[in-house]
Design a protein around this motif. Structure first.
Motif, PDB file in Angstrom:
ATOM      1  N   PRO A 155       0.831  -1.208   0.000  1.00  0.00           N
ATOM      2  CA  PRO A 155       0.000   0.000   0.000  1.00  0.00           C
ATOM      3  C   PRO A 155       0.869   1.264   0.000  1.00  0.00           C
ATOM      4  N   ASP A 156       0.350   2.321  -0.572  1.00  0.00           N
ATOM      5  CA  ASP A 156       1.120   3.562  -0.703  1.00  0.00           C
ATOM      6  C   ASP A 156       1.580   4.129   0.632  1.00  0.00           C
ATOM      7  N   TYR A 157       0.808   3.937   1.677  1.00  0.00           N
ATOM      8  CA  TYR A 157       1.130   4.552   2.962  1.00  0.00           C
ATOM      9  C   TYR A 157       2.313   3.879   3.668  1.00  0.00           C
ATOM     10  N   CYS A 158       2.767   2.744   3.149  1.00  0.00           N
ATOM     11  CA  CYS A 158       3.821   1.993   3.848  1.00  0.00           C
ATOM     12  C   CYS A 158       5.119   2.785   3.979  1.00  0.00           C
ATOM     13  N   GLY A 159       5.308   3.795   3.165  1.00  0.00           N
ATOM     14  CA  GLY A 159       6.504   4.616   3.267  1.00  0.00           C
ATOM     15  C   GLY A 159       6.398   5.727   4.290  1.00  0.00           C
ATOM     16  N   LEU A 160       5.230   5.896   4.893  1.00  0.00           N
ATOM     17  CA  LEU A 160       5.027   6.959   5.874  1.00  0.00           C
ATOM     18  C   LEU A 160       5.557   6.549   7.242  1.00  0.00           C
ATOM     19  N   SER A 161       5.924   7.533   8.038  1.00  0.00           N
ATOM     20  CA  SER A 161       6.351   7.264   9.413  1.00  0.00           C
ATOM     21  C   SER A 161       5.144   6.944  10.269  1.00  0.00           C
ATOM     22  N   ASP A 162       5.380   6.347  11.434  1.00  0.00           N
ATOM     23  CA  ASP A 162       4.283   6.048  12.350  1.00  0.00           C
ATOM     24  C   ASP A 162       3.559   7.315  12.784  1.00  0.00           C
ATOM     25  N   ASP A 163       4.310   8.395  12.981  1.00  0.00           N
ATOM     26  CA  ASP A 163       3.693   9.648  13.420  1.00  0.00           C
ATOM     27  C   ASP A 163       2.740  10.187  12.346  1.00  0.00           C
ATOM     28  N   VAL A 164       3.180  10.143  11.114  1.00  0.00           N
ATOM     29  CA  VAL A 164       2.334  10.637  10.021  1.00  0.00           C
ATOM     30  C   VAL A 164       1.108   9.744   9.867  1.00  0.00           C
ATOM     31  N   LEU A 165       1.316   8.448   9.977  1.00  0.00           N
ATOM     32  CA  LEU A 165       0.196   7.522   9.851  1.00  0.00           C
ATOM     33  C   LEU A 165      -0.784   7.695  11.010  1.00  0.00           C
ATOM     34  N   THR A 166      -0.266   7.947  12.192  1.00  0.00           N
ATOM     35  CA  THR A 166      -1.121   8.192  13.358  1.00  0.00           C
ATOM     36  C   THR A 166      -1.990   9.419  13.130  1.00  0.00           C
ATOM     37  N   ASP A 167      -1.372  10.490  12.641  1.00  0.00           N
ATOM     38  CA  ASP A 167      -2.140  11.710  12.369  1.00  0.00           C
ATOM     39  C   ASP A 167      -3.207  11.471  11.309  1.00  0.00           C
ATOM     40  N   ALA A 168      -2.912  10.569  10.366  1.00  0.00           N
ATOM     41  CA  ALA A 168      -3.852  10.310   9.274  1.00  0.00           C
ATOM     42  C   ALA A 168      -5.101   9.576   9.736  1.00  0.00           C
ATOM     43  N   VAL A 169      -4.974   8.717  10.756  1.00  0.00           N
ATOM     44  CA  VAL A 169      -6.130   7.904  11.178  1.00  0.00           C
ATOM     45  C   VAL A 169      -6.802   8.435  12.433  1.00  0.00           C
ATOM     46  N   ARG A 170      -6.120   9.327  13.189  1.00  0.00           N
ATOM     47  CA  ARG A 170      -6.634   9.732  14.496  1.00  0.00           C
ATOM     48  C   ARG A 170      -8.044  10.302  14.420  1.00  0.00           C
ATOM     49  N   ASP A 171      -8.263  11.255  13.540  1.00  0.00           N
ATOM     50  CA  ASP A 171      -9.573  11.911  13.471  1.00  0.00           C
ATOM     51  C   ASP A 171     -10.661  10.954  12.987  1.00  0.00           C
ATOM     52  N   GLN A 172     -10.297  10.033  12.112  1.00  0.00           N
ATOM     53  CA  GLN A 172     -11.296   9.098  11.596  1.00  0.00           C
ATOM     54  C   GLN A 172     -11.790   8.147  12.677  1.00  0.00           C
ATOM     55  N   ILE A 173     -10.879   7.612  13.474  1.00  0.00           N
ATOM     56  CA  ILE A 173     -11.322   6.632  14.464  1.00  0.00           C
ATOM     57  C   ILE A 173     -11.981   7.295  15.671  1.00  0.00           C
ATOM     58  N   LYS A 174     -11.751   8.594  15.846  1.00  0.00           N
ATOM     59  CA  LYS A 174     -12.464   9.313  16.903  1.00  0.00           C
ATOM     60  C   LYS A 174     -13.944   9.437  16.581  1.00  0.00           C
ATOM     61  N   ASP A 175     -14.249   9.526  15.310  1.00  0.00           N
ATOM     62  CA  ASP A 175     -15.621   9.734  14.861  1.00  0.00           C
ATOM     63  C   ASP A 175     -16.040   8.573  13.954  1.00  0.00           C
ATOM     64  N   PRO A 176     -16.773   7.600  14.491  1.00  0.00           N
ATOM     65  CA  PRO A 176     -17.170   6.433  13.678  1.00  0.00           C
ATOM     66  C   PRO A 176     -17.949   6.798  12.425  1.00  0.00           C
ATOM     67  N   ARG A 177     -18.564   7.960  12.429  1.00  0.00           N
ATOM     68  CA  ARG A 177     -19.314   8.374  11.236  1.00  0.00           C
ATOM     69  C   ARG A 177     -18.370   8.639  10.071  1.00  0.00           C
ATOM     70  N   LYS A 178     -17.138   9.054  10.364  1.00  0.00           N
ATOM     71  CA  LYS A 178     -16.137   9.241   9.313  1.00  0.00           C
ATOM     72  C   LYS A 178     -15.545   7.904   8.893  1.00  0.00           C
ATOM     73  N   TRP A 179     -15.242   7.065   9.885  1.00  0.00           N
ATOM     74  CA  TRP A 179     -14.622   5.768   9.592  1.00  0.00           C
ATOM     75  C   TRP A 179     -15.544   4.900   8.743  1.00  0.00           C
ATOM     76  N   TRP A 180     -16.840   4.967   9.025  1.00  0.00           N
ATOM     77  CA  TRP A 180     -17.813   4.118   8.346  1.00  0.00           C
ATOM     78  C   TRP A 180     -18.650   4.900   7.339  1.00  0.00           C
ATOM     79  N   SER A 181     -18.069   5.906   6.727  1.00  0.00           N
ATOM     80  CA  SER A 181     -18.833   6.663   5.714  1.00  0.00           C
ATOM     81  C   SER A 181     -18.851   5.910   4.392  1.00  0.00           C
ATOM     82  N   PHE A 182     -19.978   5.942   3.726  1.00  0.00           N
ATOM     83  CA  PHE A 182     -20.146   5.352   2.403  1.00  0.00           C
ATOM     84  C   PHE A 182     -20.638   6.432   1.444  1.00  0.00           C
ATOM     85  N   PRO A 183     -20.352   6.287   0.156  1.00  0.00           N
ATOM     86  CA  PRO A 183     -20.856   7.266  -0.818  1.00  0.00           C
ATOM     87  C   PRO A 183     -22.377   7.349  -0.790  1.00  0.00           C
TER      88      PRO A 183
END
Length: 371
Positions: free
Chosen positions: A191-219
């Protein structure tokens, strides 16, 4: 003409008719309202209350495993039913299988027993940064042993794909069939994100998992929008996954799992002899259709491939009815809606009806949901 001339009713006859009519009305009125001297209406039936509770969904259970870890799992369906290990996508708990209960009646009619084992750091399960996919496979097999289940089918969704491959490689003789729905392969390009640092990856997922409506959004055009209560069930699942034991949406388990998806090479599946089914949505941008080819290149034999133009990364829900039929051992049949009724027809017959515009794929429930 006199009052009693021929051609006019006799005065006394008219009086008698009026009296008779009044008496008839009185009797009818008594029957309707239940007069004190008439025929009484039947009393309403006594209210009934059920003897058993209705299910609120699967119960999460705990099992102490060899080595001291505690596994959390769900076991839903008849004890003598055909066992199926359900492996949900990334960021899901053992209860994620509940999100497929919109076809629970079909699953029960087919005699399927759905078992799901929770992964490291999600839901009730404690997080251990030293655990990997092989540990999940070992835990799942121990749970199956505790349940006295020797052989079973596996159905994996999305990020459950790498775990399914790990288990199939570890115990190929115990897997009766492998079903991979929009499943990420542990093969090919990372996956493309595999080159990212843990800190960058953490920032990328933090807001999504805080709000299940974002994590489980569908078109907006996703077919899951037509399932009553699906969105709220998904949000509840997200809240459980990231908060159940008080972890307060700690991103560490999610980052850890996504790191596991970067591991290469994937497990060797050459000893797997069970039939394999692949399901993909042609509009999927999360696990694109090209990944089906990646799976095919790393699977022995020739899998059954089902692709659908009407879905993206929701094929596992939109065509869950077909997956259930396949899991039950009827892979030679296709679920269609024809003449306002759902039928499970021989594949060739179903294909003709669909191509002629006389049927649509899947249960008629999907067509009703469009209205």
């Amino acid at each position: 003409m006199s009052p009693d001339a021929p051609g006019r009713p006799d005065r006394h006859a008219r009086t008698a008719a009026v009296a008779l009519g009044a008496a008839t009305l009185a009797v009818v009125g008594t029957l309707l309202v239940g007069g004190s001297e008439g025929v009484h209406a039947s009393p309403p039936p006594a209210p009934k209350v059920q003897d058993d509770f209705d299910s609120l969904g699967p119960e999460v259970r705990a099992a102490k495993l060899d080595g001291g870890r505690t596994a959390h799992y769900v076991d839903a369906g008849p004890r003598r039913g055909k066992p199926v290990l359900f492996i949900g996508g990334t960021g899901t708990s053992a209860r994620a299988a509940h999100m497929t209960d919109f076809f629970r009646s079909t699953r029960e009619d087919l005699g399927l027993r759905l078992i799901s084992v929770e992964r490291n750091g999600f839901g009730d399960t404690a997080y251990d940064k030293g655990l990997g996919k092989a540990d999940f496979a070992a835990d799942a097999l121990q749970v199956m042993d505790r349940l006295h289940v020797k052989n079973f089918s596996v159905v994996a969704i999305s990020g459950g794909g790498p775990y399914a491959a790990e288990l199939a490689a570890k115990a190929p003789g115990r897997v009766s069939a492998l079903h991979l729905a929009a499943a990420l392969p542990p093969y090919g390009a990372k996956p493309d994100y595999c080159g990212l640092s843990d800190d960058v990856l953490t920032d990328a997922v933090r807001d999504q998992i805080k709000d299940p409506r974002k994590w489980w959004s569908f078109p907006d055009d996703s077919p899951v929008k037509s399932i009553p209560g699906f969105a709220d069930t998904a949000y509840e699942e997200g809240a459980r996954t990231y908060n159940q034991r008080g972890q307060q949406a700690d991103p560490a388990p999610q980052v850890h799992e996504q790191r596991l998806y970067c591991e290469r090479p994937g497990p060797d599946l050459s000893k797997l002899t069970a039939p394999v089914y692949l399901y993909g949505g042609k509009k999927d941008t999360t696990v694109p259709p090209s990944t089906l080819k990646t799976w095919q290149q790393n699977l022995p034999g020739k899998p059954v491939v089902r692709t659908y133009a009407d879905t993206g990364h929701d094929v596992q829900y939109r065509h869950w009815d077909q997956i259930l039929v396949d899991l039950a051992g009827h892979g030679d049949r296709t679920v269609v809606c024809t003449e306002k009724h759902t039928k499970v027809l021989p594949a060739a017959q179903a294909d003709r009806l669909v191509s002629n515009g006389k049927a649509t794929l899947g249960s008629c429930a999907w067509q009703k949901g469009k209205k």
